[in-house]
Design a protein around this motif. Structure first.
Motif, PDB file in Angstrom:
ATOM      1  N   CYS A 161       0.832  -1.196   0.000  1.00  0.00           N
ATOM      2  CA  CYS A 161       0.000   0.000   0.000  1.00  0.00           C
ATOM      3  C   CYS A 161       0.874   1.256   0.000  1.00  0.00           C
ATOM      4  O   CYS A 161       0.369   2.362   0.199  1.00  0.00           O
ATOM      5  CB  CYS A 161      -0.958  -0.004   1.186  1.00  0.00           C
ATOM      6  SG  CYS A 161      -0.167  -0.159   2.794  1.00  0.00           S
ATOM      7  N   GLY A 162       2.175   1.088  -0.236  1.00  0.00           N
ATOM      8  CA  GLY A 162       3.074   2.230  -0.338  1.00  0.00           C
ATOM      9  C   GLY A 162       4.512   1.769  -0.480  1.00  0.00           C
ATOM     10  O   GLY A 162       4.849   0.629  -0.141  1.00  0.00           O
ATOM     11  N   PHE A 163       5.352   2.663  -1.016  1.00  0.00           N
ATOM     12  CA  PHE A 163       6.777   2.405  -1.168  1.00  0.00           C
ATOM     13  C   PHE A 163       7.562   3.400  -0.324  1.00  0.00           C
ATOM     14  O   PHE A 163       7.235   4.587  -0.286  1.00  0.00           O
ATOM     15  CB  PHE A 163       7.225   2.601  -2.620  1.00  0.00           C
ATOM     16  CG  PHE A 163       6.936   1.442  -3.532  1.00  0.00           C
ATOM     17  CD1 PHE A 163       6.449   0.241  -3.054  1.00  0.00           C
ATOM     18  CD2 PHE A 163       7.183   1.562  -4.896  1.00  0.00           C
ATOM     19  CE1 PHE A 163       6.198  -0.812  -3.903  1.00  0.00           C
ATOM     20  CE2 PHE A 163       6.939   0.514  -5.756  1.00  0.00           C
ATOM     21  CZ  PHE A 163       6.444  -0.678  -5.264  1.00  0.00           C
ATOM     22  N   ILE A 164       8.609   2.916   0.310  1.00  0.00           N
ATOM     23  CA  ILE A 164       9.561   3.802   0.974  1.00  0.00           C
ATOM     24  C   ILE A 164      10.941   3.450   0.437  1.00  0.00           C
ATOM     25  O   ILE A 164      11.371   2.295   0.546  1.00  0.00           O
ATOM     26  CB  ILE A 164       9.525   3.657   2.503  1.00  0.00           C
ATOM     27  CG1 ILE A 164       8.126   3.985   3.033  1.00  0.00           C
ATOM     28  CG2 ILE A 164      10.566   4.569   3.144  1.00  0.00           C
ATOM     29  CD1 ILE A 164       7.985   3.840   4.549  1.00  0.00           C
ATOM     30  N   ALA A 165      11.619   4.417  -0.133  1.00  0.00           N
ATOM     31  CA  ALA A 165      12.928   4.186  -0.737  1.00  0.00           C
ATOM     32  C   ALA A 165      14.008   4.860   0.096  1.00  0.00           C
ATOM     33  O   ALA A 165      13.973   6.068   0.312  1.00  0.00           O
ATOM     34  CB  ALA A 165      12.959   4.711  -2.174  1.00  0.00           C
ATOM     35  N   SER A 190      -3.972   6.144  -4.336  1.00  0.00           N
ATOM     36  CA  SER A 190      -3.619   6.326  -2.921  1.00  0.00           C
ATOM     37  C   SER A 190      -2.383   5.523  -2.556  1.00  0.00           C
ATOM     38  O   SER A 190      -2.357   4.782  -1.583  1.00  0.00           O
ATOM     39  CB  SER A 190      -4.791   5.920  -2.018  1.00  0.00           C
ATOM     40  OG  SER A 190      -5.922   6.707  -2.282  1.00  0.00           O
ATOM     41  N   PHE A 191      -1.370   5.662  -3.363  1.00  0.00           N
ATOM     42  CA  PHE A 191      -0.158   4.873  -3.214  1.00  0.00           C
ATOM     43  C   PHE A 191       0.993   5.823  -2.922  1.00  0.00           C
ATOM     44  O   PHE A 191       1.609   6.378  -3.826  1.00  0.00           O
ATOM     45  CB  PHE A 191       0.111   4.115  -4.518  1.00  0.00           C
ATOM     46  CG  PHE A 191       1.118   3.007  -4.396  1.00  0.00           C
ATOM     47  CD1 PHE A 191       0.712   1.710  -4.166  1.00  0.00           C
ATOM     48  CD2 PHE A 191       2.473   3.265  -4.531  1.00  0.00           C
ATOM     49  CE1 PHE A 191       1.635   0.684  -4.074  1.00  0.00           C
ATOM     50  CE2 PHE A 191       3.398   2.246  -4.441  1.00  0.00           C
ATOM     51  CZ  PHE A 191       2.970   0.951  -4.215  1.00  0.00           C
ATOM     52  N   PRO A 192       1.293   6.077  -1.629  1.00  0.00           N
ATOM     53  CA  PRO A 192       2.331   7.044  -1.299  1.00  0.00           C
ATOM     54  C   PRO A 192       3.725   6.534  -1.643  1.00  0.00           C
ATOM     55  O   PRO A 192       4.014   5.340  -1.502  1.00  0.00           O
ATOM     56  CB  PRO A 192       2.170   7.227   0.216  1.00  0.00           C
ATOM     57  CG  PRO A 192       1.530   5.970   0.682  1.00  0.00           C
ATOM     58  CD  PRO A 192       0.650   5.501  -0.432  1.00  0.00           C
ATOM     59  N   VAL A 193       4.571   7.449  -2.091  1.00  0.00           N
ATOM     60  CA  VAL A 193       5.971   7.152  -2.390  1.00  0.00           C
ATOM     61  C   VAL A 193       6.823   8.085  -1.540  1.00  0.00           C
ATOM     62  O   VAL A 193       6.773   9.305  -1.704  1.00  0.00           O
ATOM     63  CB  VAL A 193       6.285   7.341  -3.881  1.00  0.00           C
ATOM     64  CG1 VAL A 193       7.761   7.061  -4.153  1.00  0.00           C
ATOM     65  CG2 VAL A 193       5.404   6.436  -4.742  1.00  0.00           C
ATOM     66  N   VAL A 194       7.586   7.507  -0.627  1.00  0.00           N
ATOM     67  CA  VAL A 194       8.373   8.286   0.330  1.00  0.00           C
ATOM     68  C   VAL A 194       9.851   8.027   0.087  1.00  0.00           C
ATOM     69  O   VAL A 194      10.275   6.867  -0.032  1.00  0.00           O
ATOM     70  CB  VAL A 194       8.008   7.924   1.782  1.00  0.00           C
ATOM     71  CG1 VAL A 194       8.811   8.777   2.762  1.00  0.00           C
ATOM     72  CG2 VAL A 194       6.510   8.088   2.024  1.00  0.00           C
ATOM     73  N   LEU A 223       4.699  16.667  -8.600  1.00  0.00           N
ATOM     74  CA  LEU A 223       5.661  16.736  -7.494  1.00  0.00           C
ATOM     75  C   LEU A 223       5.036  16.277  -6.177  1.00  0.00           C
ATOM     76  O   LEU A 223       5.745  15.850  -5.259  1.00  0.00           O
ATOM     77  CB  LEU A 223       6.195  18.161  -7.342  1.00  0.00           C
ATOM     78  CG  LEU A 223       7.010  18.710  -8.518  1.00  0.00           C
ATOM     79  CD1 LEU A 223       7.371  20.173  -8.276  1.00  0.00           C
ATOM     80  CD2 LEU A 223       8.273  17.884  -8.733  1.00  0.00           C
ATOM     81  N   ASP A 224       3.700  16.371  -6.098  1.00  0.00           N
ATOM     82  CA  ASP A 224       3.015  15.955  -4.877  1.00  0.00           C
ATOM     83  C   ASP A 224       3.043  14.435  -4.687  1.00  0.00           C
ATOM     84  O   ASP A 224       2.674  13.945  -3.617  1.00  0.00           O
ATOM     85  CB  ASP A 224       1.559  16.428  -4.901  1.00  0.00           C
ATOM     86  CG  ASP A 224       1.454  17.947  -4.931  1.00  0.00           C
ATOM     87  OD1 ASP A 224       2.390  18.608  -4.453  1.00  0.00           O
ATOM     88  OD2 ASP A 224       0.435  18.464  -5.439  1.00  0.00           O
ATOM     89  N   LEU A 225       3.457  13.711  -5.730  1.00  0.00           N
ATOM     90  CA  LEU A 225       3.509  12.257  -5.636  1.00  0.00           C
ATOM     91  C   LEU A 225       4.677  11.784  -4.772  1.00  0.00           C
ATOM     92  O   LEU A 225       4.714  10.624  -4.364  1.00  0.00           O
ATOM     93  CB  LEU A 225       3.631  11.632  -7.035  1.00  0.00           C
ATOM     94  CG  LEU A 225       2.541  11.986  -8.051  1.00  0.00           C
ATOM     95  CD1 LEU A 225       2.835  11.320  -9.383  1.00  0.00           C
ATOM     96  CD2 LEU A 225       1.171  11.590  -7.528  1.00  0.00           C
ATOM     97  N   ILE A 226       5.632  12.674  -4.526  1.00  0.00           N
ATOM     98  CA  ILE A 226       6.850  12.305  -3.803  1.00  0.00           C
ATOM     99  C   ILE A 226       6.936  13.088  -2.493  1.00  0.00           C
ATOM    100  O   ILE A 226       6.698  14.293  -2.479  1.00  0.00           O
ATOM    101  CB  ILE A 226       8.104  12.623  -4.638  1.00  0.00           C
ATOM    102  CG1 ILE A 226       7.995  12.045  -6.043  1.00  0.00           C
ATOM    103  CG2 ILE A 226       9.361  12.097  -3.956  1.00  0.00           C
ATOM    104  CD1 ILE A 226       9.089  12.523  -6.983  1.00  0.00           C
ATOM    105  N   THR A 227       7.288  12.404  -1.436  1.00  0.00           N
ATOM    106  CA  THR A 227       7.589  13.066  -0.168  1.00  0.00           C
ATOM    107  C   THR A 227       8.997  12.686   0.250  1.00  0.00           C
ATOM    108  O   THR A 227       9.344  11.500   0.248  1.00  0.00           O
ATOM    109  CB  THR A 227       6.609  12.649   0.934  1.00  0.00           C
ATOM    110  OG1 THR A 227       5.272  12.948   0.524  1.00  0.00           O
ATOM    111  CG2 THR A 227       6.914  13.386   2.226  1.00  0.00           C
ATOM    112  N   ALA A 235       7.541   9.218   7.872  1.00  0.00           N
ATOM    113  CA  ALA A 235       7.376   8.270   6.770  1.00  0.00           C
ATOM    114  C   ALA A 235       6.245   7.289   7.063  1.00  0.00           C
ATOM    115  O   ALA A 235       5.387   7.030   6.199  1.00  0.00           O
ATOM    116  CB  ALA A 235       8.686   7.522   6.524  1.00  0.00           C
ATOM    117  N   VAL A 236       6.221   6.763   8.272  1.00  0.00           N
ATOM    118  CA  VAL A 236       5.171   5.815   8.645  1.00  0.00           C
ATOM    119  C   VAL A 236       3.820   6.516   8.694  1.00  0.00           C
ATOM    120  O   VAL A 236       2.799   5.966   8.258  1.00  0.00           O
ATOM    121  CB  VAL A 236       5.502   5.153   9.993  1.00  0.00           C
ATOM    122  CG1 VAL A 236       4.346   4.261  10.447  1.00  0.00           C
ATOM    123  CG2 VAL A 236       6.792   4.342   9.889  1.00  0.00           C
TER     124      VAL A 236
END
Length: 265
Positions: A161-165, A190-194, A223-227, A235-236
């Motif tokens: 339900c999301g990616f954290i790199a 609704s797939f956050p990318v952090v 740009l809002d797709l990336i945090t 992040a969590v």
């Protein structure tokens, strides 16, 4: 000292010595064959690809909500990035998420290790056949080996339900931009990318803003797709908030559908 024999995993099998092929399944799939060779070879590959999808779906279908953590296999234990990955894996697990990685060493090991320290948490590794051997790390509850990158990528997206790199190389960038493309084109919602590590990712973000955005290759809202953050708790929280928003939206859609169904015809 005796030189160790070469070794490679191939799906569920392990081959050593002279049985190790000179190329990977991906390489052979994508290679251009002779005029008619593909007629005889590719249909059988389709069955093997199908089997990998079936195996992946079957093993992962019962996973709880999960988050995929990407990052370099070359990150040393004890480094700040390793410590961040371990803290992140633990924090995700404490928030009720399974942690999925590529199953290897470095940041992947760190995230799996952090998750494994939480009672009842699920730590998952999705490995890949490579020309050089990369063993699954020791902190995985469920590990699956894939021959084909595109099958593995499907599993990362379908069950996360999301990616954290965290900081990583070409593999991390590949997964990062695939995720961003899927979100941008509404293939997933609704797939956050952090991105964790402002110093590492700052140059990339500057280039995206200064080159892609300024030349019209992306829209400002992309740009809002990336945090970008250095804070594990943030992040969590981004993942949790997006998950709650998705659940609320589904409830609203269900209420609308039920109301429409209840209307007299």
């Amino acid at each position: 000292m005796e030189k160790p024999r070469p070794e490679r995993r191939q799906g569920q099998a392990v081959v050593r010595g002279s049985l190790v092929p000179r190329s990977t399944h991906d390489e052979r799939l994508l290679a251009r064959q002779g005029p008619a060779d593909w007629v005889h070879m590719d249909p059988w590959r389709v069955l093997r690809i199908q089997a990998e999808f079936v195996e992946g779906f079957g093993q992962l279908a019962a996973l709880p909500p999960a988050v995929t953590v990407f990052g370099s296999a070359r990150t040393a234990e004890g480094s700040p990035e390793y410590k961040t990955g371990r803290t992140l894996g633990r924090a995700l697990a404490e928030s009720g998420y399974a942690v999925i990685t590529g199953g290897g060493p470095g940041v992947m090991e760190a995230a799996n290790r952090g998750a494994s320290e939480v009672d009842g948490a699920v730590s998952v590794g999705l490995g890949i056949e490579l020309p050089f051997e990369q063993h699954m790390n020791d902190y995985i509850d469920l590990g699956i080996e894939f021959r084909y990158f595109f099958v593995r990528k499907t599993m990362f997206v379908k069950y996360s339900c999301g990616f954290i790199a965290l900081p990583g190389g070409f593999g991390t960038l590949d997964e990062l931009f695939e995720a961003l493309t899927l979100v941008q084109t509404h293939k997933v919602t609704s797939f956050p990318v952090v991105l964790m590590g402002s110093e590492f990712w700052g140059g990339l973000l500057d280039w995206i803003k200064g080159t892609l955005l300024s030349s019209g290759k992306i829209a400002a809202h992309d740009l809002d797709l990336i945090t970008v953050t250095d804070d594990v708790d943030e992040a969590v929280r981004i993942i949790v908030d997006a998950d709650l928003a998705r659940s609320q939206r589904r409830e609203e859609e269900l209420e609308v559908a039920e109301a429409q169904f209840a209307e007299p015809q």
